[in-house]
Design an enzyme around this catalytic site. Structure first.
Site, PDB file in Angstrom:
ATOM      1  N   HIS A 188       0.855  -1.190   0.000  1.00 42.91           N
ATOM      2  CA  HIS A 188       0.000   0.000   0.000  1.00 42.91           C
ATOM      3  C   HIS A 188       0.888   1.236   0.000  1.00 42.91           C
ATOM      4  CE1 HIS A 188      -3.685   2.335   1.786  1.00 42.91           C
ATOM      5  NE2 HIS A 188      -3.116   2.964   0.781  1.00 42.91           N
ATOM      6  N   HIS A 216       3.263  10.802   0.231  1.00 41.12           N
ATOM      7  CA  HIS A 216       4.215  10.250   1.202  1.00 41.12           C
ATOM      8  C   HIS A 216       5.671  10.324   0.742  1.00 41.12           C
ATOM      9  CE1 HIS A 216       0.819   8.675   3.502  1.00 41.12           C
ATOM     10  NE2 HIS A 216       0.350   8.139   2.395  1.00 41.12           N
ATOM     11  N   GLU A 227       0.822   7.876  -3.954  1.00 34.11           N
ATOM     12  CA  GLU A 227       1.734   7.490  -2.875  1.00 34.11           C
ATOM     13  C   GLU A 227       2.999   8.343  -2.876  1.00 34.11           C
ATOM     14  OE1 GLU A 227       1.159   5.333  -0.318  1.00 34.11           O
ATOM     15  OE2 GLU A 227      -0.863   5.421  -1.132  1.00 34.11           O
TER      16      GLU A 227
END
Length: 227
Positions: free
Chosen positions: A62, A120, A116
């Site tokens: 993930h 992040h 992502e």
């Protein structure tokens, strides 16, 4: 003519802004988060297989998420460094295999990886560039083989219920570090094994014991659905 007090206030505000800027680019550890596709799909929301076909019945990445020791986390740290597919072209087949998208409508995964990185990955730029970030996550996934760890302990994705303590114990025994287990609910409202969190040092290379776990709890027994 400005007073000394006015200049001092401006200096303090500037110092505060610079401090916030520096902190926003810093972090204490990563969460390596892997999800079980059967649990993602076995909800009222359901799922869509990627355009490359149904993923393997294995945990998929993930994300690799920078976090602080107090439980908070930075996000969207550098809008000037968007995801660039050409930076990870040599990793595309691995990303499709180990970091597949299950979001609807079906797609090739680029939207997932873009999200992502933007949310992040940009917060880890001081340690990892774009290619290094995705490569690190892929290597860590191979190091933390969750399905192998669970199967070795007789915990199989067969739709049965297993003790949460046994699931955590099997992963810790095999990998050496305490996991955090996140659950979701299936279409009938039963708690099921959804995501596993492990912690990684700021270099993105080594698993470590988690300084803090996310909030949330599973039941004492949870399902491990088929996929």
């Amino acid at each position: 003519m400005e007073s000394k007090g006015s200049n001092l206030i401006k200096l303090l505000l500037l110092t505060q802004c610079l401090t916030v800027l520096c902190v926003s680019q810093d972090f204490d550890f990563f969460y390596l988060v892997q999800q079980w596709p059967g649990s993602y799909c076995d909800t009222k929301k359901s799922c869509c297989y990627p355009s490359t076909g149904k993923p393997a019945a294995n945990f998929g990445l993930h994300g690799l998420w920078p976090n602080y020791n107090d439980g908070s986390y930075p996000s969207n740290c550098d809008p000037n460094n968007p995801f660039d597919q050409s930076q990870v072209s040599d990793l595309t087949s691995e990303l499709q295999s180990d970091w597949p998208t299950l979001a609807c409508p079906s797609n090739d995964g680029i939207n997932f990886w873009t999200h992502e990185w933007d949310k992040h990955g940009t917060c880890s730029e001081s340690n990892l560039n774009q290619h290094d970030y995705f490569e690190a996550a892929l290597k860590l996934k191979q190091q933390a083989n969750l399905l192998k760890a669970l199967k070795s302990a007789g915990i199989n994705p067969d739709g049965g219920s297993y003790s949460l303590a046994n699931i955590k114990g099997a992963i810790k025994d095999a990998i050496g570090f305490t996991p955090y287990i996140e659950c979701n609910v299936d279409t009938e409202g039963n708690s099921q094994l959804y995501q596993v969190y492990l912690c990684v040092d700021t270099s993105g290379s080594n698993l470590i014991e988690c300084p803090v776990f996310p909030r949330g709890r599973c039941g004492s027994d949870i399902e491990f659905p088929t996929f």
